[in-house]
Each structure stands twice: as C-alpha cells, then as structure tokens.
Design a protein around this motif. Structure first.
Motif, short mmCIF file in Angstrom:
data_model
loop_
_atom_site.label_atom_id
_atom_site.label_comp_id
_atom_site.label_asym_id
_atom_site.label_seq_id
_atom_site.Cartn_x
_atom_site.Cartn_y
_atom_site.Cartn_z
N ASP A 23 -1.95 2.22 -5.16
CA ASP A 23 -1.64 3.63 -4.98
C ASP A 23 -2.59 4.23 -3.94
O ASP A 23 -3.80 4.24 -4.12
CB ASP A 23 -1.79 4.36 -6.31
CG ASP A 23 -1.50 5.87 -6.21
OD1 ASP A 23 -0.99 6.30 -5.15
OD2 ASP A 23 -1.79 6.59 -7.18
N CYS A 24 -2.02 4.73 -2.84
CA CYS A 24 -2.83 5.27 -1.76
C CYS A 24 -2.66 6.78 -1.59
O CYS A 24 -3.07 7.35 -0.57
CB CYS A 24 -2.49 4.57 -0.44
SG CYS A 24 -2.90 2.81 -0.44
N LYS A 25 -2.09 7.44 -2.55
CA LYS A 25 -1.93 8.90 -2.47
C LYS A 25 -3.31 9.55 -2.44
O LYS A 25 -4.19 9.23 -3.24
CB LYS A 25 -1.14 9.42 -3.66
CG LYS A 25 -0.78 10.90 -3.55
CD LYS A 25 0.16 11.31 -4.66
CE LYS A 25 0.54 12.79 -4.58
NZ LYS A 25 1.21 13.11 -3.31
N ASP B 103 -10.90 7.06 0.36
CA ASP B 103 -10.53 8.09 -0.61
C ASP B 103 -10.93 9.45 -0.05
O ASP B 103 -12.12 9.75 0.09
CB ASP B 103 -11.23 7.82 -1.94
CG ASP B 103 -10.75 8.73 -3.06
OD1 ASP B 103 -10.04 9.72 -2.76
OD2 ASP B 103 -11.07 8.46 -4.23
N MET B 104 -9.94 10.28 0.26
CA MET B 104 -10.19 11.58 0.88
C MET B 104 -10.18 12.72 -0.14
O MET B 104 -10.17 13.89 0.25
CB MET B 104 -9.15 11.85 1.97
CG MET B 104 -9.11 10.81 3.08
SD MET B 104 -10.61 10.77 4.09
CE MET B 104 -10.42 12.30 5.02
N ALA C 269 3.29 7.41 3.54
CA ALA C 269 3.97 6.20 4.01
C ALA C 269 3.37 4.97 3.34
O ALA C 269 2.36 5.04 2.62
CB ALA C 269 3.86 6.08 5.53
N ASP C 270 4.00 3.84 3.57
CA ASP C 270 3.63 2.59 2.92
C ASP C 270 3.35 1.51 3.97
O ASP C 270 3.86 1.56 5.09
CB ASP C 270 4.76 2.10 2.00
CG ASP C 270 5.31 3.20 1.11
OD1 ASP C 270 4.51 4.03 0.66
OD2 ASP C 270 6.54 3.21 0.89
N VAL C 271 2.55 0.55 3.56
CA VAL C 271 2.29 -0.63 4.39
C VAL C 271 2.62 -1.85 3.54
O VAL C 271 2.04 -2.04 2.46
CB VAL C 271 0.83 -0.70 4.86
CG1 VAL C 271 0.59 -1.95 5.70
CG2 VAL C 271 0.45 0.56 5.64
N LEU D 200 0.87 -1.18 0.00
CA LEU D 200 0.00 0.00 0.00
C LEU D 200 0.91 1.22 0.00
O LEU D 200 1.61 1.47 0.98
CB LEU D 200 -0.92 -0.02 1.22
CG LEU D 200 -1.63 -1.35 1.51
CD1 LEU D 200 -2.50 -1.24 2.75
CD2 LEU D 200 -2.44 -1.81 0.30
N LYS D 201 0.87 1.98 -1.08
CA LYS D 201 1.93 2.97 -1.34
C LYS D 201 1.44 4.40 -1.22
O LYS D 201 0.46 4.80 -1.85
CB LYS D 201 2.46 2.73 -2.75
CG LYS D 201 3.78 3.40 -3.07
CD LYS D 201 4.94 2.69 -2.42
CE LYS D 201 6.26 3.39 -2.75
NZ LYS D 201 7.35 2.96 -1.88
N GLY D 202 2.13 5.19 -0.38
CA GLY D 202 2.01 6.64 -0.39
C GLY D 202 0.78 7.23 0.24
O GLY D 202 0.40 8.36 -0.09
N GLY D 203 0.14 6.51 1.17
CA GLY D 203 -1.04 7.06 1.82
C GLY D 203 -0.73 7.75 3.13
O GLY D 203 0.41 7.73 3.63
N LEU D 204 -1.75 8.41 3.69
CA LEU D 204 -1.64 8.91 5.07
C LEU D 204 -2.04 7.74 5.96
O LEU D 204 -3.21 7.38 6.06
CB LEU D 204 -2.56 10.10 5.31
CG LEU D 204 -2.67 10.57 6.76
CD1 LEU D 204 -1.31 10.77 7.41
CD2 LEU D 204 -3.50 11.83 6.86
N VAL D 205 -1.05 7.12 6.57
CA VAL D 205 -1.26 5.90 7.33
C VAL D 205 -1.50 6.27 8.80
O VAL D 205 -0.60 6.79 9.48
CB VAL D 205 -0.06 4.95 7.20
CG1 VAL D 205 -0.30 3.67 8.00
CG2 VAL D 205 0.21 4.62 5.73
N VAL D 206 -2.70 6.02 9.27
CA VAL D 206 -3.05 6.24 10.67
C VAL D 206 -3.03 4.87 11.33
O VAL D 206 -3.97 4.08 11.20
CB VAL D 206 -4.41 6.92 10.81
CG1 VAL D 206 -4.79 7.09 12.28
CG2 VAL D 206 -4.40 8.27 10.10
#
Length: 450
Positions: A52-54, A378-379, A25-27, A7-13
């Motif tokens: 893609d999690c941007k 998706d934000m 960040a990535d998971v 999981l690439k490039g998201g806001l990981v909470v």
C-alpha cells in the motif's frame, strides 16, 4: 524475490519525461523488472506481494555516484577536519590498521547505510585495498548487502617509502576472476585511480593505460583545494575521454570544465564534503550543468559527512543559488527568480546519476522494461505533509528515516522503515567488532608514538 510485486496507490514520480508524475497510480513488477506504471493495475497472480503506497512518494532508487563505502564503521571519525587533516588521520592513519575483516565489515555496513537512505546504486571508490584479500573482502561486503553498483578498484595512497606507487596489478586478477563477463550479479567493476593530483604524470599515464587495457571505466579526484591543473595535465597526455568520471571538481577552471564537456567525461558532485572539508567554496553544480556535463551526486567520505543524498540535494541547491546570486548581492540588487528547482536535484540523484555510470538504460527512472529499483518515502509525517510541490517538500525535508521501502531488482531490502534480512543483524555485529578493533589499534599506535 517475489515473482510479482504491486506498488499500489502512490504518487509515482517516474522521472521519465514520457510518463511524468502519476497521482494515485501503481507500479507492477514481475521477475525483478518494471512491467507497467499506471493507475488501476492488478496483479496477474493470486500470491503477488502488494504494498500500500497511499500517502507515499514512489521514486526511482537513488544513485550515489561516488562513495568510500569501506568507511562504513568509522562515521564521524573526522567531522572537524579539512582535507589537510583527513590525509594523515585517515589515508595514512586509521586506514593502515584495516585488516580484510575490517574492510568486509565496513563495506557491508556502509552499503546498508546507503540502502537505508533509499540509495539503490553506488559507485564504491574503494581506495583502501592493501592486498588481494582486502579487495575480495570489499567486494564480498557489497555483494552480501545486495546493492547495485560499481566496485571501483583503488589502492592505498602514496607514502614516504613509495611516493608514486603503481595501481595495484591485482586489479587484473579481480577482473578476470570476479567480472569475466563485465557483470557480477548487480555489480560491475571500474578503476579508482589516484590521478594527476596524487601521483606523477608518468605514473598516472601508466595507470590510465592499465585501466584501458582492462577495458574498465576510470574515476579520479580532481579540482579540490590544494590541487590544480589536473584536467589540462590529462589533456596534455591525451588521457581525457568519455570513460572518465571526475569526483569533486568544485575548483576546476572554465578551461578544464570545457575540456571535460568536449571529451564527454562525467562529474560526481559531493557538496557536503566539498564545503565541510575546505575542498572549495561552492560545488561545481551550476558551471557543470551550464556546459551540459553529465553530473550526479555522491556522499563521498562517510567519516567526515553524512550517509544520504537528501542532504546532498539540499546543500547543492542552496549552494548553487547562493553562488548564482552573489554578483547581484555584491551590486546591492535582489533577483526575482532562481534557476534551479528541487526537481533538478532529484534528477541529479536518479536518472542523471545513472547516466554518470552509463546505467540509464537499466535504472534511474520508473520506466517499464527497466530494473525494479524503487524508493518509497512516507510523506504523511508533519514535516513532509506539505502544501506545494511534493518533490520540493521531499528534497527540502526528507531523510533516511522517512524511507519506508527500498526495492532493488524486485527484492525488498527495506520494509516498514527497517532493513530486512538476517544479514542486517550480522552486519551490525561485524561493524561493532571492527570498530572495537580499530579503536584498540588506534590507541596502541598513539601510545607507541608518545
């Protein structure tokens, strides 16, 4: 399951205090388990599945701690009814028309409703199991949905002919046949007991004894309008314990809440049901949290309320702030601060919900070593592209349609905003067929009674 998923490039909470929030960040997931959470990760194999999690929020999968999943096919059947009307309409009404095929269709569709809303774990309070075939059908629906959770074996409610029926003894067969090691795939088993509010004290004690002989955790309804003295009654019989989960609890007294806290029981908060169905004025959120009681959210009754935890988070927060502010308002005063934050609600919907069912070592946070249960939101839509705290924005505005990806144990069950798998189309067909049968049976029953 892909051997490796990135999981690439998201806001990981992460909902992990040691890791916190990680922007861009990535998971990395391998064989269904989270192996790393950090910026700049790379897959170790060439054919890894990369998402893609941007512009997306990457969260632990949501946990619904109390839900009647069999009602999946009868959404909005009782939207105008309080608990007084719900009993004859559902518990001694339409539920009696359910054949095993209807239970299967309802449980499968109901579990998919949860997954569609980003809920990866449910505690299914299955209280319409009229036979062993009904029980097997309910379990099969859960299994085929591929959701994680607890199958809580319940039985039909009391009738005039059987005002205090025992808990179905078939629960022993179900445990021995389907849960001999305690775990069946992603599912575990527990007991959905009527409890002291809905059966005699003696029968309730026998039911608790039966559950504990089987070594199964217990869940029961307490603290709703029209019921009283549940927790003190359990205390008198020596039945309180850390193996008991209490649903609702919004009308519990201070003494009862103290007894739950002292016995380390857990509480499932169901704000929509409690407020829409006149189970009480405010959910028990604040009083329970003040005592350190482990709490999580539940959707509860699908036929009277919604199907997602975003609504429960919003309503719980608004209700608790209203309750807390009421004394000051009565004095004509205004307060400058509020106690609970939207992030507190997210914790109740994730790691705290996991703790309710003792699953915190497996799920509830994006921690390396835990199962890869992930919800991606998706934000980028206008209603979610906010200025302030992203979690506050999500809690205040998100819904199931904003859930883009759902992963359970490394399996992608929702992608690009749609549930995936051949079973999804089949589940809809089964649900519609069941709905037609139930409507026909309801009409026939009403005609016979005219």
């Amino acid at each position: 399951m892909a051997r490796e998923l990135l999981l690439k490039g998201g806001l990981v909470v992460t909902v992990d205090e040691a890791l916190g929030d990680l922007p861009d960040a990535d998971v990395l997931i391998r064989e269904g388990v989270i192996v790393a959470v950090a910026p700049g990760l790379s897959a170790s194999i060439s054919d890894a599945d990369v998402i893609d999690c941007k512009g997306r929020l990457v969260l632990p999968g949501l946990v619904d701690t109390h839900r009647h999943v069999w009602q999946g096919a009868i959404g909005a059947f009782t939207p105008q009814m309080t608990g007084v009307g719900y009993g004859p309409a559902v518990l001694t009404g339409i539920s009696t028309r359910y054949e095993p095929a209807d239970i299967y269709a309802g449980a499968l569709w109901g579990a998919l409703q949860a997954l569609d809303a980003g809920i990866t774990t449910i505690a299914d309070w299955a209280h319409n199991l009229r036979s062993a075939d009904h029980a097997d059908a309910n379990l099969r629906g859960l299994q085929e949905s591929r959701i994680r959770g607890y199958f809580l074996y319940g039985g039909p409610g009391p009738t005039s002919e059987a005002p205090n029926p025992p808990h179905p003894l078939d629960a022993r067969r179900m445990r021995d046949e389907h849960f001999p090691t305690g775990v069946n795939g992603r599912l575990r088993m527990g007991m959905a007991l009527r409890g002291p509010c809905f059966t005699s004290a003696e029968r309730n004690a026998e039911d608790f004894k039966f559950a504990r002989e089987l070594g199964l955790p217990i869940s029961t309804h307490v603290g709703m309008a029209g019921t009283s003295d549940a927790i003190t009654a359990l205390d008198r019989f020596g039945l309180l314990g850390a193996d008991v989960n209490y649903a609702h609890g919004n009308m519990l007294t201070d003494e009862e809440l103290d007894l739950i806290a002292a016995s380390r029981g857990t509480l499932s908060l169901t704000p929509s049901t409690d407020m829409l169905m006149q189970f009480g004025t405010f959910p028990g959120t604040g009083p329970a949290l003040q005592r350190g009681i482990v709490c999580g959210f539940g959707v509860d009754t699908i036929c009277s309320c919604g199907t997602d935890l975003f609504s429960e988070m919003r309503l719980a927060l608004a209700a608790e702030r209203s309750r807390a502010n009421a004394p000051a308002l009565a004095r004509g005063e205004q307060v400058a601060t509020v106690a609970l934050h939207q992030r507190d609600m997210l914790h109740l919907a994730t790691i705290e919900g996991a703790r309710v069912w003792n699953l915190q070592d497996e799920i509830g946070s994006l921690t390396p070593g835990k199962q890869a249960d992930v919800t991606i939101i998706d934000m980028r839509s206008p209603h979610l592209d906010g200025y302030g705290d992203v979690i506050a924005t999500m809690v205040l505005g998100a819904g199931p349609a904003d859930v883009e990806t759902v992963i359970v144990g490394g399996d992608i069950l929702k992608r690009d905003g749609k549930l995936v798998g051949d079973h999804v189309g089949k589940a809809r067909e089964l649900m519609l067929a069941s709905r037609d049968r139930l409507r026909a049976r309801e009409a026939a029953a009403q005609g016979a009674g005219a």
